[in-house]
Design a protein around this motif. Structure first.
Motif, PDB file in Angstrom:
ATOM      1  N   LEU A 176     101.183  23.717  37.987  1.00 13.02           N
ATOM      2  CA  LEU A 176     101.415  24.013  36.576  1.00 13.02           C
ATOM      3  C   LEU A 176     102.998  24.353  36.671  1.00 13.02           C
ATOM      4  CD1 LEU A 176      98.249  26.078  35.885  1.00 13.02           C
ATOM      5  CD2 LEU A 176      98.916  23.609  35.202  1.00 13.02           C
ATOM      6  N   SER A 177     103.478  24.709  35.569  1.00 13.25           N
ATOM      7  CA  SER A 177     105.049  25.151  35.439  1.00 13.25           C
ATOM      8  C   SER A 177     105.280  26.486  36.296  1.00 13.25           C
ATOM      9  CB  SER A 177     105.319  25.391  34.052  1.00 13.25           C
ATOM     10  OG  SER A 177     106.572  26.076  33.974  1.00 13.25           O
ATOM     11  N   PRO A 178     106.270  26.306  37.301  1.00 12.01           N
ATOM     12  CA  PRO A 178     106.481  27.338  38.348  1.00 12.01           C
ATOM     13  C   PRO A 178     106.791  28.627  37.374  1.00 12.01           C
ATOM     14  CG  PRO A 178     107.886  25.920  38.511  1.00 12.01           C
ATOM     15  CD  PRO A 178     107.108  25.188  37.877  1.00 12.01           C
ATOM     16  N   HIS A 179     107.698  28.424  36.362  1.00 14.17           N
ATOM     17  CA  HIS A 179     108.292  29.388  35.821  1.00 14.17           C
ATOM     18  C   HIS A 179     107.322  30.369  34.797  1.00 14.17           C
ATOM     19  CE1 HIS A 179     112.211  26.920  36.138  1.00 14.17           C
ATOM     20  NE2 HIS A 179     112.043  27.826  36.838  1.00 14.17           N
ATOM     21  N   ALA A 180     106.471  29.689  34.423  1.00 13.64           N
ATOM     22  CA  ALA A 180     105.220  30.142  33.548  1.00 13.64           C
ATOM     23  C   ALA A 180     104.422  30.901  34.344  1.00 13.64           C
ATOM     24  CB  ALA A 180     104.475  29.133  32.726  1.00 13.64           C
ATOM     25  N   VAL A 181     104.019  30.365  35.695  1.00 10.95           N
ATOM     26  CA  VAL A 181     103.048  31.156  36.567  1.00 10.95           C
ATOM     27  C   VAL A 181     103.968  32.249  36.955  1.00 10.95           C
ATOM     28  CG1 VAL A 181     102.006  30.985  39.033  1.00 10.95           C
ATOM     29  CG2 VAL A 181     101.889  29.157  36.995  1.00 10.95           C
ATOM     30  N   ARG A 182     105.051  32.108  37.420  1.00  6.85           N
ATOM     31  CA  ARG A 182     105.918  33.521  37.848  1.00  6.85           C
ATOM     32  C   ARG A 182     106.064  34.529  36.752  1.00  6.85           C
ATOM     33  NH1 ARG A 182     109.685  32.727  42.509  1.00  6.85           N
ATOM     34  NH2 ARG A 182     108.979  31.159  43.776  1.00  6.85           N
TER      35      ARG A 182
ATOM     36  N   SER B  76     112.751  25.935  27.468  1.00  6.51           N
ATOM     37  CA  SER B  76     113.379  25.737  28.880  1.00  6.51           C
ATOM     38  C   SER B  76     112.913  24.177  29.359  1.00  6.51           C
ATOM     39  CB  SER B  76     112.714  26.894  29.744  1.00  6.51           C
ATOM     40  OG  SER B  76     111.351  26.738  30.129  1.00  6.51           O
ATOM     41  N   PRO B  77     113.463  23.622  30.453  1.00  7.60           N
ATOM     42  CA  PRO B  77     113.425  22.272  30.783  1.00  7.60           C
ATOM     43  C   PRO B  77     111.825  22.218  31.134  1.00  7.60           C
ATOM     44  CG  PRO B  77     115.456  22.966  31.554  1.00  7.60           C
ATOM     45  CD  PRO B  77     114.822  24.252  30.854  1.00  7.60           C
ATOM     46  N   ASN B  78     111.304  23.021  31.940  1.00  8.47           N
ATOM     47  CA  ASN B  78     110.025  22.735  32.487  1.00  8.47           C
ATOM     48  C   ASN B  78     108.966  23.216  31.253  1.00  8.47           C
ATOM     49  OD1 ASN B  78     110.228  22.260  35.081  1.00  8.47           O
ATOM     50  ND2 ASN B  78     110.026  24.254  35.826  1.00  8.47           N
ATOM     51  N   GLN B  79     109.395  23.935  30.274  1.00 10.05           N
ATOM     52  CA  GLN B  79     108.465  24.374  29.216  1.00 10.05           C
ATOM     53  C   GLN B  79     108.387  22.905  28.323  1.00 10.05           C
ATOM     54  OE1 GLN B  79     108.979  24.725  25.681  1.00 10.05           O
ATOM     55  NE2 GLN B  79     106.667  25.163  25.307  1.00 10.05           N
ATOM     56  N   ARG B  80     109.521  22.320  28.262  1.00 11.00           N
ATOM     57  CA  ARG B  80     109.608  20.953  27.314  1.00 11.00           C
ATOM     58  C   ARG B  80     108.714  20.024  28.199  1.00 11.00           C
ATOM     59  NH1 ARG B  80     115.091  22.139  27.252  1.00 11.00           N
ATOM     60  NH2 ARG B  80     115.638  20.568  28.389  1.00 11.00           N
ATOM     61  N   GLU B  81     108.956  19.915  29.462  1.00 13.30           N
ATOM     62  CA  GLU B  81     108.234  19.070  30.466  1.00 13.30           C
ATOM     63  C   GLU B  81     106.711  19.321  30.203  1.00 13.30           C
ATOM     64  OE1 GLU B  81     107.055  16.020  33.126  1.00 13.30           O
ATOM     65  OE2 GLU B  81     108.701  16.285  31.771  1.00 13.30           O
ATOM     66  N   ALA B  82     106.414  20.423  30.376  1.00 11.91           N
ATOM     67  CA  ALA B  82     104.885  20.566  29.915  1.00 11.91           C
ATOM     68  C   ALA B  82     104.313  20.161  28.904  1.00 11.91           C
ATOM     69  CB  ALA B  82     104.534  22.108  30.007  1.00 11.91           C
ATOM     70  N   VAL B  83     104.868  20.458  27.628  1.00 12.62           N
ATOM     71  CA  VAL B  83     104.632  19.878  26.154  1.00 12.62           C
ATOM     72  C   VAL B  83     104.495  18.459  26.236  1.00 12.62           C
ATOM     73  CG1 VAL B  83     104.931  19.772  23.728  1.00 12.62           C
ATOM     74  CG2 VAL B  83     105.281  22.005  25.230  1.00 12.62           C
ATOM     75  N   THR B  84     105.826  17.798  26.858  1.00 11.28           N
ATOM     76  CA  THR B  84     105.744  16.463  26.801  1.00 11.28           C
ATOM     77  C   THR B  84     104.889  15.605  27.503  1.00 11.28           C
ATOM     78  OG1 THR B  84     108.217  16.467  26.550  1.00 11.28           O
ATOM     79  CG2 THR B  84     107.376  14.562  27.314  1.00 11.28           C
ATOM     80  N   ALA B  85     104.481  16.120  28.852  1.00 11.22           N
ATOM     81  CA  ALA B  85     103.654  15.572  29.731  1.00 11.22           C
ATOM     82  C   ALA B  85     102.087  15.553  29.159  1.00 11.22           C
ATOM     83  CB  ALA B  85     103.711  16.363  31.115  1.00 11.22           C
ATOM     84  N   ARG B  86     101.852  16.717  28.429  1.00 18.71           N
ATOM     85  CA  ARG B  86     100.673  17.001  27.924  1.00 18.71           C
ATOM     86  C   ARG B  86     100.291  15.883  26.637  1.00 18.71           C
ATOM     87  NH1 ARG B  86      96.414  20.212  29.314  1.00 18.71           N
ATOM     88  NH2 ARG B  86      95.096  20.945  27.702  1.00 18.71           N
ATOM     89  N   LEU B  87     101.266  15.815  25.902  1.00 22.44           N
ATOM     90  CA  LEU B  87     101.076  15.031  24.799  1.00 22.44           C
ATOM     91  C   LEU B  87     101.166  13.290  25.132  1.00 22.44           C
ATOM     92  CD1 LEU B  87     103.639  16.475  22.376  1.00 22.44           C
ATOM     93  CD2 LEU B  87     101.295  16.647  22.220  1.00 22.44           C
ATOM     94  N   GLU B  88     102.079  13.280  26.382  1.00 24.17           N
ATOM     95  CA  GLU B  88     102.014  11.772  26.811  1.00 24.17           C
ATOM     96  C   GLU B  88     100.635  11.485  27.728  1.00 24.17           C
ATOM     97  OE1 GLU B  88     105.845  11.433  28.541  1.00 24.17           O
ATOM     98  OE2 GLU B  88     106.846  10.996  26.713  1.00 24.17           O
TER      99      GLU B  88
END
Length: 272
Positions: free
Chosen positions: A212-218, A247-259
């Motif tokens: 999972l997103s390391p920044h969200a977990v931290r 943030s980049p990882n938050q955008r990636e989390a959203v994009t990956a989940r939608l895709e």
């Protein structure tokens, strides 16, 4: 010396720290105390570590203090005070060796999962209390055993134990030193959940977290790791979410989940 007592491996974001004194039920002697503190200290600034599993080799997690430590106490000697330790982290409230062996896990910026099988007694239980989660075998044996040695918990137990089980249950366990099974420990709030193979379950959970997103977990680790007045906690929530949104990882989390694909997260600061 440390390698003889504790072994740390890192694989795909998951650090496993294993107590390696199975012939003595992973009991805490001076070398073990030193090794545990050094192991936690070494993980503090590792950006490649996203979760930690703390376990013991052999049938037991940690049976508490080595009997030689108790023998020395009869003459008033505290051998743990002689342990070779790394520099004290800035702002850390833990000063004594035993406290640092526990609070070092509390202070890590990533989730720590203790896998408890066999015995977790006295100081061994307190080390497990330093983890964020405790996965225990149903037939594990846990005890705040200090009273049977004429002692009180002095490895952060008086802080961490009441937070988990409430003050009255903490008093019951501390006044009596009674032993509880892994199943009862979960019912009391002393442990998170039971599993027939605690280490495998802890590693699986750690790998899930590491994906999972390391920044969200931290950020979640920081928010849930301390007790603040409500106003301060709510302000901290907003500060953390403000750093994460967009943030980049938050955008990636959203994009990956939608895709519908696995996310690929980057290390570094949220806005780097």
């Amino acid at each position: 010396m440390n390698e003889a007592r504790v072994r740390t491996t890192v694989d795909d974001g998951v650090a496993e720290v294993r107590l390696t004194r199975p012939d003595r039920r992973n009991a805490l002697d001076v070398a073990m105390f030193s090794a545990i503190v050094h192991a936690a200290h070494a993980l503090r600034d590792r950006a490649d570590v996203r979760a930690v599993v703390l376990s013991g080799e052999g049938p037991d997690f940690c049976a508490g203090l080595d009997r030689d430590m108790f023998r020395a106490m009869r003459s008033g000697e505290r051998l743990s005070a002689t342990a070779d330790l790394p520099p004290l982290p800035d702002g850390s409230p833990a000063r004594a060796t035993g406290q640092r062996a526990v609070y070092g896990w509390v202070e890590l910026p990533v989730p720590v999962i203790a896998a408890v099988q066999g015995h977790a007694l006295g100081g061994g239980l307190q080390i497990a209390l330093g983890a964020d989660l405790r996965i225990v075998a149903p037939d594990a044996t846990l005890s705040v055993l200090e009273v049977h040695w004429g002692l009180v918990p002095d490895m952060c137990g008086t802080v961490l134990l009441p937070e988990l089980v409430g003050r009255d249950v903490a008093k019951d366990l501390t006044f009596t030193g009674r032993r509880v099974s892994g199943t009862e420990a979960v019912a009391l709030g002393l442990a998170t959940r039971v599993d027939d193979d605690p280490r495998a379950a802890a590693l699986a959970t750690a790998r899930e977290i590491a994906g999972l997103s390391p920044h969200a977990v931290r950020a979640a680790t920081r928010l849930l790791g301390t007790t603040r007045p409500p106003a301060e906690q709510l302000a901290a929530e907003q500060a953390e979410i403000g750093a994460l949104v967009g943030s980049p990882n938050q955008r990636e989390a959203v994009t990956a989940r939608l895709e519908g694909r696995p996310p690929v997260f980057a290390a570094g600061e949220p806005h780097s």
